[in-house]
Design a protein around this motif. Structure first.
Motif, PDB file in Angstrom:
ATOM      1  N   MET A 106       0.819  -1.212   0.000  1.00  7.57           N
ATOM      2  CA  MET A 106       0.000   0.000   0.000  1.00  7.57           C
ATOM      3  C   MET A 106       0.855   1.266   0.000  1.00  7.57           C
ATOM      4  N   GLU A 107       2.158   1.090  -0.213  1.00  3.50           N
ATOM      5  CA  GLU A 107       3.086   2.218  -0.159  1.00  3.50           C
ATOM      6  C   GLU A 107       3.141   2.926  -1.510  1.00  3.50           C
ATOM      7  N   GLY A 108       3.887   4.017  -1.546  1.00  4.78           N
ATOM      8  CA  GLY A 108       4.040   4.779  -2.781  1.00  4.78           C
ATOM      9  C   GLY A 108       5.212   4.342  -3.625  1.00  4.78           C
ATOM     10  N   ASP A 109       5.932   3.304  -3.168  1.00  4.13           N
ATOM     11  CA  ASP A 109       7.103   2.820  -3.886  1.00  4.13           C
ATOM     12  C   ASP A 109       7.160   1.295  -3.787  1.00  4.13           C
ATOM     13  N   THR A 110       8.132   0.714  -4.439  1.00  2.34           N
ATOM     14  CA  THR A 110       8.281  -0.734  -4.519  1.00  2.34           C
ATOM     15  C   THR A 110       8.546  -1.350  -3.140  1.00  2.34           C
ATOM     16  N   THR A 111       7.950  -2.516  -2.907  1.00  4.91           N
ATOM     17  CA  THR A 111       8.236  -3.320  -1.721  1.00  4.91           C
ATOM     18  C   THR A 111       8.965  -4.585  -2.148  1.00  4.91           C
ATOM     19  N   ARG A 112       9.961  -4.966  -1.374  1.00  4.56           N
ATOM     20  CA  ARG A 112      10.726  -6.187  -1.633  1.00  4.56           C
ATOM     21  C   ARG A 112      10.699  -7.050  -0.376  1.00  4.56           C
ATOM     22  N   ILE A 113      10.380  -8.315  -0.554  1.00  2.60           N
ATOM     23  CA  ILE A 113      10.268  -9.223   0.582  1.00  2.60           C
ATOM     24  C   ILE A 113      10.953 -10.559   0.279  1.00  2.60           C
ATOM     25  N   PHE A 114      11.346 -11.255   1.352  1.00  2.00           N
ATOM     26  CA  PHE A 114      11.622 -12.676   1.294  1.00  2.00           C
ATOM     27  C   PHE A 114      10.409 -13.368   1.917  1.00  2.00           C
ATOM     28  N   GLN A 115       9.844 -14.309   1.190  1.00  2.00           N
ATOM     29  CA  GLN A 115       8.724 -15.094   1.704  1.00  2.00           C
ATOM     30  C   GLN A 115       9.242 -16.518   1.931  1.00  2.00           C
ATOM     31  N   ILE A 116       9.231 -16.949   3.177  1.00  2.00           N
ATOM     32  CA  ILE A 116       9.852 -18.206   3.590  1.00  2.00           C
ATOM     33  C   ILE A 116       8.767 -19.122   4.160  1.00  2.00           C
ATOM     34  N   TRP A 117       8.664 -20.334   3.608  1.00  2.00           N
ATOM     35  CA  TRP A 117       7.682 -21.298   4.090  1.00  2.00           C
ATOM     36  C   TRP A 117       8.416 -22.479   4.726  1.00  2.00           C
ATOM     37  N   ILE A 118       7.999 -22.833   5.939  1.00  2.00           N
ATOM     38  CA  ILE A 118       8.574 -23.962   6.667  1.00  2.00           C
ATOM     39  C   ILE A 118       7.442 -24.918   7.045  1.00  2.00           C
ATOM     40  N   LEU A 119       7.656 -26.204   6.819  1.00  2.00           N
ATOM     41  CA  LEU A 119       6.646 -27.199   7.179  1.00  2.00           C
ATOM     42  C   LEU A 119       6.530 -27.297   8.697  1.00  2.00           C
ATOM     43  N   PRO A 120       5.305 -27.275   9.229  1.00  2.00           N
ATOM     44  CA  PRO A 120       5.141 -27.398  10.685  1.00  2.00           C
ATOM     45  C   PRO A 120       5.450 -28.815  11.151  1.00  2.00           C
ATOM     46  N   ASP A 121       5.716 -28.954  12.439  1.00  2.00           N
ATOM     47  CA  ASP A 121       5.984 -30.273  13.006  1.00  2.00           C
ATOM     48  C   ASP A 121       4.754 -31.171  12.964  1.00  2.00           C
ATOM     49  N   ARG A 122       3.566 -30.575  13.093  1.00  2.00           N
ATOM     50  CA  ARG A 122       2.316 -31.326  13.059  1.00  2.00           C
ATOM     51  C   ARG A 122       1.284 -30.540  12.263  1.00  2.00           C
ATOM     52  N   PRO A 123       0.409 -31.226  11.521  1.00  2.00           N
ATOM     53  CA  PRO A 123      -0.647 -30.514  10.789  1.00  2.00           C
ATOM     54  C   PRO A 123      -1.723 -29.992  11.726  1.00  2.00           C
ATOM     55  N   GLY A 124      -2.528 -29.086  11.191  1.00  2.00           N
ATOM     56  CA  GLY A 124      -3.665 -28.568  11.943  1.00  2.00           C
ATOM     57  C   GLY A 124      -3.265 -27.507  12.951  1.00  2.00           C
ATOM     58  N   GLY A 125      -4.149 -27.262  13.888  1.00  2.00           N
ATOM     59  CA  GLY A 125      -3.925 -26.227  14.891  1.00  2.00           C
ATOM     60  C   GLY A 125      -4.631 -24.936  14.525  1.00  2.00           C
ATOM     61  N   GLU A 126      -4.792 -24.095  15.516  1.00  2.00           N
ATOM     62  CA  GLU A 126      -5.478 -22.810  15.328  1.00  2.00           C
ATOM     63  C   GLU A 126      -4.601 -21.883  14.500  1.00  2.00           C
ATOM     64  N   PRO A 127      -5.134 -21.326  13.409  1.00  2.00           N
ATOM     65  CA  PRO A 127      -4.348 -20.369  12.637  1.00  2.00           C
ATOM     66  C   PRO A 127      -4.014 -19.135  13.473  1.00  2.00           C
ATOM     67  N   ARG A 128      -2.889 -18.504  13.172  1.00  2.00           N
ATOM     68  CA  ARG A 128      -2.496 -17.314  13.913  1.00  2.00           C
ATOM     69  C   ARG A 128      -1.618 -16.436  13.031  1.00  2.00           C
ATOM     70  N   TRP A 129      -1.513 -15.168  13.428  1.00  2.00           N
ATOM     71  CA  TRP A 129      -0.669 -14.192  12.724  1.00  2.00           C
ATOM     72  C   TRP A 129      -0.059 -13.261  13.758  1.00  2.00           C
ATOM     73  N   ASP A 130       1.185 -12.852  13.512  1.00  2.00           N
ATOM     74  CA  ASP A 130       1.842 -11.904  14.414  1.00  2.00           C
ATOM     75  C   ASP A 130       2.943 -11.191  13.641  1.00  2.00           C
TER      76      ASP A 130
END
Length: 232
Positions: A106-130
């Motif tokens: 939503m900025e006025g200029d370019t955004t650059r990110i690293f998006q890193i995905w790691i497999l969880p130890d167990r499936p399921g669970g309550e989704p969360r964000w922080d």
């Protein structure tokens, strides 16, 4: 074992708003030899045009860590979470049993990110964000834990995996040593600058996979910012 993945060799995807490079197989890019590294499954290097981004889409059973290199990313999800993560800072989304989210520049200029995905130890669970602020400069000359399966011990944001995501900034000529064990999978990417590891030069946005070592020493040959994962 050391596997150097040069930036120009990465998978690529481009649209009018997104320029992406894939360290591992993702979307339309498939390399059977690059399906992940330990429980690290995805490392995408995304450049997002101002005023655009990823519309709402679902995820499940994945720990998704976003390191913002430049600009900012604005998050919104189906649980009602909303937030803005700026350059140098990190957000974590544990998709758990299922969540929908959007990520926009939503900025006025370019955004650059690293998006890193790691497999969880167990499936399921309550989704969360922080999200958490990591002011640039606090990690000068040392590794700082950005996310961990044991934040009470390591610091950083919680992920549901036996893993760490770490960051460090090094001045030219400065070195940092990271102790590990031979069974761990390390994957390191300089966000900026240039580093050497065991005589090998790793340029900005290259990837380096390491395993079978008891420690790794990283020396900056130019001022550098480093992001590294440590997974089982």
């Amino acid at each position: 074992m050391m596997d150097h993945r040069q930036f120009d060799s990465l998978g690529r995807f481009e649209t009018d708003w997104l320029k992406a490079r894939h360290h591992f197989s993702f979307g339309g890019y498939h390399d059977p030899s690059r399906m992940g590294w330990g429980s690290l499954r995805v490392w995408n290097d995304d450049t997002i045009r101002a005023g655009t981004g990823f519309p709402p889409h679902p995820h499940a059973d994945m720990e998704i860590i976003t390191f913002v290199r430049d600009g900012a990313i604005s998050h919104r999800d189906s649980l009602g979470h909303a937030g803005r993560t700026i350059a140098g800072d990190v957000q974590v989304m544990s998709a758990g049993s299922g969540i929908r989210h959007s990520e926009y520049n939503m900025e006025g200029d370019t955004t650059r990110i690293f998006q890193i995905w790691i497999l969880p130890d167990r499936p399921g669970g309550e989704p969360r964000w922080d999200t958490m602020a990591f002011p640039r400069g606090q990690d000068s000359g040392r590794f700082v834990t950005l996310a961990s399966g044991h934040p009470e011990r390591d610091g950083g944001l919680l992920i549901r995996a036996d893993a760490r995501v770490l960051g460090a900034t090094l001045k030219a000529g400065e070195a940092v040593t990271y102790p590990t064990t031979p069974d761990r999978h390390l994957y390191l990417v300089p966000s900026t600058g240039r580093v050497t590891i065991d005589g090998r030069t790793v340029e900005a946005r290259d990837g380096l996979a390491l395993k079978g070592v008891e420690s790794v020493t990283i020396t900056a040959s130019a001022d550098a910012e480093i992001v590294m994962t440590d997974t089982r």
